[in-house]
Design a protein around this motif. Sequence first.
Motif, PDB file in Angstrom:
ATOM      1  N   ASP A  26     -15.072  28.931 -64.117  1.00  0.00           N
ATOM      2  CA  ASP A  26     -16.299  28.488 -64.703  1.00  0.00           C
ATOM      3  C   ASP A  26     -15.810  27.457 -65.826  1.00  0.00           C
ATOM      4  N   ALA A  27     -16.779  26.740 -66.494  1.00  0.00           N
ATOM      5  CA  ALA A  27     -16.446  25.708 -67.371  1.00  0.00           C
ATOM      6  C   ALA A  27     -16.015  26.386 -68.678  1.00  0.00           C
ATOM      7  N   SER A  28     -16.526  27.686 -69.021  1.00  0.00           N
ATOM      8  CA  SER A  28     -16.065  27.990 -70.261  1.00  0.00           C
ATOM      9  C   SER A  28     -14.639  28.472 -70.385  1.00  0.00           C
ATOM     10  N   ALA A  30     -12.500  27.431 -68.237  1.00  0.00           N
ATOM     11  CA  ALA A  30     -11.677  26.536 -67.897  1.00  0.00           C
ATOM     12  C   ALA A  30     -11.178  25.578 -69.238  1.00  0.00           C
ATOM     13  N   LYS A  31     -12.392  25.435 -70.302  1.00  0.00           N
ATOM     14  CA  LYS A  31     -12.166  25.008 -71.439  1.00  0.00           C
ATOM     15  C   LYS A  31     -11.179  25.469 -72.361  1.00  0.00           C
ATOM     16  N   ARG A  70     -16.842  22.437 -59.403  1.00  0.00           N
ATOM     17  CA  ARG A  70     -17.606  21.565 -60.310  1.00  0.00           C
ATOM     18  C   ARG A  70     -17.687  22.058 -61.592  1.00  0.00           C
ATOM     19  N   SER A  71     -18.103  23.385 -61.595  1.00  0.00           N
ATOM     20  CA  SER A  71     -18.046  24.122 -62.973  1.00  0.00           C
ATOM     21  C   SER A  71     -16.853  24.057 -63.705  1.00  0.00           C
ATOM     22  N   VAL A  72     -15.808  24.339 -63.155  1.00  0.00           N
ATOM     23  CA  VAL A  72     -14.233  24.185 -63.786  1.00  0.00           C
ATOM     24  C   VAL A  72     -13.982  22.707 -64.301  1.00  0.00           C
ATOM     25  N   ASN A  74     -15.979  20.595 -65.096  1.00  0.00           N
ATOM     26  CA  ASN A  74     -16.644  20.058 -66.402  1.00  0.00           C
ATOM     27  C   ASN A  74     -16.110  20.668 -67.637  1.00  0.00           C
ATOM     28  N   GLY A  75     -15.139  21.610 -67.438  1.00  0.00           N
ATOM     29  CA  GLY A  75     -14.733  22.211 -68.702  1.00  0.00           C
ATOM     30  C   GLY A  75     -13.205  21.785 -69.060  1.00  0.00           C
TER      31      GLY A  75
END
Length: 264
Positions: A26-28, A30-31, A70-72, A74-75
């Motif tokens: 997920d994006a969180s 990944a960031k 896509r989620s990753v 984005n982060g």
Amino acid sequence: MAKITTATLRKMKDNGEKIATITAYDASFAKLFDQAGVHAILIGDSLGMVLQGNDDTLPVSVDDMAYHTRSVANGVSETLVIADMPFMSYATKTQAYENATKLMQAGASMVKMEGGRWLVDTIEGLVERGIPVCGHLGLTPQSVNVFGGFKVQGRSEEQAADMIEQAKALEKAGVQLIVLECVPASLGKAITDAVNVPTIGIGAGKETDGQILVMHDALGISFSYMPKFSRNFLVDTGDIKAAVELYIKEVQNGNFPGPEHTFN
């Protein structure tokens, strides 16, 4: 730090610098991993086990992988993003081209495929079409039913010699990275020495060019069990970002994996 590419990882191998990679979905996370300095993130089909609660990775679909890729993506701003090609999504070259395209369009910079010399033609075709490929040898979880369970691979001299030749075949076909899972440490080193592309180990000893862990294992929150090759870095720090930074540091200074995480 500049955007990490496959050329960055190749230069790290050439310079003897260890590569630290981890899974994310997920994006969180990944960031957080991106900011901590992880070199590459794999959206693993391991999500079938750690997110979906399945016994293996086989139920994961291309749509599942595209959603999480896509989620990753984005982060992430600097870390290289690699997406797993799930079970039977590359049984033919046509399938591989179509499904790899979906993952690249979702934000991956590279796709990962499990298997050896039978994939050579497919890999050559993908690379010719501008899709970078990461190989995966040793315990390939999509073949768990063929192996009869999650077992260490390459323990006999014959098996080890064959895996070295398969790694060379993958490199010749155009892979730019090879994951080695659950093989004896001596074989992890032998393959690393035999190819010019970086090797990333998970249960393959510390002589590979880098390491990867499933994030849930590295943080001690796995759904089922803690594999022998993993380590809970969160218990040492009490903070997720600090745990990831410790993981990176321990990989780069050669302290992880230790003997207790290694197969002989």
